[in-house]
Design an enzyme around this catalytic site. Structure first.
Site, mmCIF file in Angstrom:
data_model
loop_
_atom_site.group_PDB
_atom_site.id
_atom_site.type_symbol
_atom_site.label_atom_id
_atom_site.label_comp_id
_atom_site.label_asym_id
_atom_site.label_seq_id
_atom_site.Cartn_x
_atom_site.Cartn_y
_atom_site.Cartn_z
ATOM 1 N N LYS A 71 0.823 -1.208 0.000
ATOM 2 C CA LYS A 71 0.000 0.000 0.000
ATOM 3 C C LYS A 71 0.866 1.271 0.000
ATOM 4 O O LYS A 71 2.074 1.211 0.246
ATOM 5 C CB LYS A 71 -0.942 -0.035 1.197
ATOM 6 N N TYR A 124 -12.423 -1.617 -4.061
ATOM 7 C CA TYR A 124 -12.936 -1.793 -2.698
ATOM 8 C C TYR A 124 -14.465 -1.693 -2.625
ATOM 9 O O TYR A 124 -15.011 -1.443 -1.558
ATOM 10 C CB TYR A 124 -12.291 -0.768 -1.766
ATOM 11 N N ARG A 129 -2.539 -14.527 4.559
ATOM 12 C CA ARG A 129 -3.225 -13.793 5.643
ATOM 13 C C ARG A 129 -2.482 -13.995 6.968
ATOM 14 O O ARG A 129 -2.375 -13.064 7.762
ATOM 15 C CB ARG A 129 -4.688 -14.255 5.779
ATOM 16 N N ARG A 187 2.389 -6.763 8.948
ATOM 17 C CA ARG A 187 1.718 -5.569 9.490
ATOM 18 C C ARG A 187 2.296 -5.165 10.852
ATOM 19 O O ARG A 187 2.404 -3.969 11.145
ATOM 20 C CB ARG A 187 0.208 -5.800 9.555
ATOM 21 N N ASN A 239 -2.114 0.186 6.598
ATOM 22 C CA ASN A 239 -1.616 -1.059 7.192
ATOM 23 C C ASN A 239 -0.719 -1.864 6.247
ATOM 24 O O ASN A 239 -0.685 -3.090 6.299
ATOM 25 C CB ASN A 239 -2.771 -1.888 7.761
ATOM 26 N N HIS A 297 -2.138 -5.419 1.443
ATOM 27 C CA HIS A 297 -3.436 -6.065 1.225
ATOM 28 C C HIS A 297 -3.216 -7.544 0.982
ATOM 29 O O HIS A 297 -2.223 -7.927 0.372
ATOM 30 C CB HIS A 297 -4.120 -5.453 -0.014
ATOM 31 N N GLU A 317 -9.411 -10.081 -7.888
ATOM 32 C CA GLU A 317 -8.463 -8.984 -7.657
ATOM 33 C C GLU A 317 -7.259 -9.087 -8.595
ATOM 34 O O GLU A 317 -6.770 -8.077 -9.103
ATOM 35 C CB GLU A 317 -8.037 -8.989 -6.188
HETATM 36 N N1 UDP Z 1 -9.762 -0.309 7.113
HETATM 37 C C1 UDP Z 1 -9.843 0.903 7.771
HETATM 38 N N2 UDP Z 1 -10.524 0.957 8.965
HETATM 39 C C2 UDP Z 1 -11.113 -0.139 9.517
HETATM 40 C C3 UDP Z 1 -11.031 -1.372 8.847
HETATM 41 C C4 UDP Z 1 -10.348 -1.427 7.642
HETATM 42 O O1 UDP Z 1 -9.321 1.904 7.297
HETATM 43 O O2 UDP Z 1 -11.717 -0.018 10.594
HETATM 44 C C5 UDP Z 1 -9.044 -0.380 5.829
HETATM 45 C C6 UDP Z 1 -7.685 -1.078 5.961
HETATM 46 O O3 UDP Z 1 -6.765 -0.450 5.067
HETATM 47 C C7 UDP Z 1 -8.024 -2.494 5.529
HETATM 48 C C8 UDP Z 1 -9.033 -2.242 4.415
HETATM 49 O O4 UDP Z 1 -9.796 -1.135 4.892
HETATM 50 O O5 UDP Z 1 -6.876 -3.193 5.104
HETATM 51 C C9 UDP Z 1 -9.941 -3.393 4.086
HETATM 52 O O6 UDP Z 1 -10.582 -3.812 5.267
HETATM 53 P P1 UDP Z 1 -10.726 -5.365 5.611
HETATM 54 O O7 UDP Z 1 -11.694 -5.495 6.725
HETATM 55 O O8 UDP Z 1 -11.007 -6.131 4.354
HETATM 56 O O9 UDP Z 1 -9.263 -5.734 6.187
HETATM 57 P P2 UDP Z 1 -8.115 -6.644 5.571
HETATM 58 O O10 UDP Z 1 -8.756 -7.739 4.784
HETATM 59 O O11 UDP Z 1 -7.256 -5.724 4.713
HETATM 60 O O12 UDP Z 1 -7.339 -7.151 6.761
HETATM 61 MG MG MG Z 2 -10.137 -7.650 3.233
#
Ligand code: UDP
Ligand code: MG
Length: 139
Positions: A11, A51, A87, A104, A114, A117, A128
């Protein structure tokens, strides 16, 4: 169908902070093979589409602004059990809750910025990856 492939983006915060090399090293050492890779920047429109699943969530607008704010590295990665293992390698969405030794935990600044992705399912990994890469760009 399990494809053993996942999709990642390094990112804007990770790129801006000079962490591309460190993160790719962790990805390589964890046994992922790079199938496709691109250094690029999302337009706001493209970030909004990527997104779209999060459209109803409160952070959607900020997420789209953030993900289009600077260059990213997009990649398709291959390994047995790629989606779940990646993950695990990246750790929890909120870096303060991420396990020690995860990408992370080491590189992320906040829950929004964070660092990386990772796809959450084989189906989304396919969608994706197709968002960024043609067949000719995969090796
Ligand atoms: N995100 C955020 N605030 C939150 C949760 C998620 O800004 O409270 C952002 C963060 O960059 C995250 C992305 O939205 O990686 C997608 O969210 P998701 O729940 O899919 O998390 P991920 O799969 O990336 O762990
Ligand atoms: Mg996600």
């Amino acid at each position: 169908m399990a494809t053993n492939r996942t999709f990642t983006m390094l990112k804007p915060d990770a790129v801006a902070n000079g962490y591309i090399g460190g993160i790719l090293k962790m990805i390589n050492e964890a046994g992922f093979r790079i199938v496709a890779m691109k250094y690029t920047q999302l337009t706001k429109d493209a970030a909004g589409k990527f997104y779209e699943v999060h459209k109803e969530r409160p952070f959607y607008g900020e997420l789209v602004d953030y993900m289009s704010s600077g260059p990213i590295v997009a990649a398709i990665l291959e390994k047995e059990n790629a989606v779940a293992d990646f993950r695990t390698l990246i750790g929890a969405t909120d870096p303060t809750k991420a396990d020690e030794g995860t990408i992370r935990k080491i590189y992320a600044k906040s829950i929004a910025a964070n660092a990386v992705h990772g796809s959450d399912s084989d189906e989304n990994a396919q969608i994706e990856g197709d968002f960024y890469f043609s067949k000719l760009e995969r090796f």
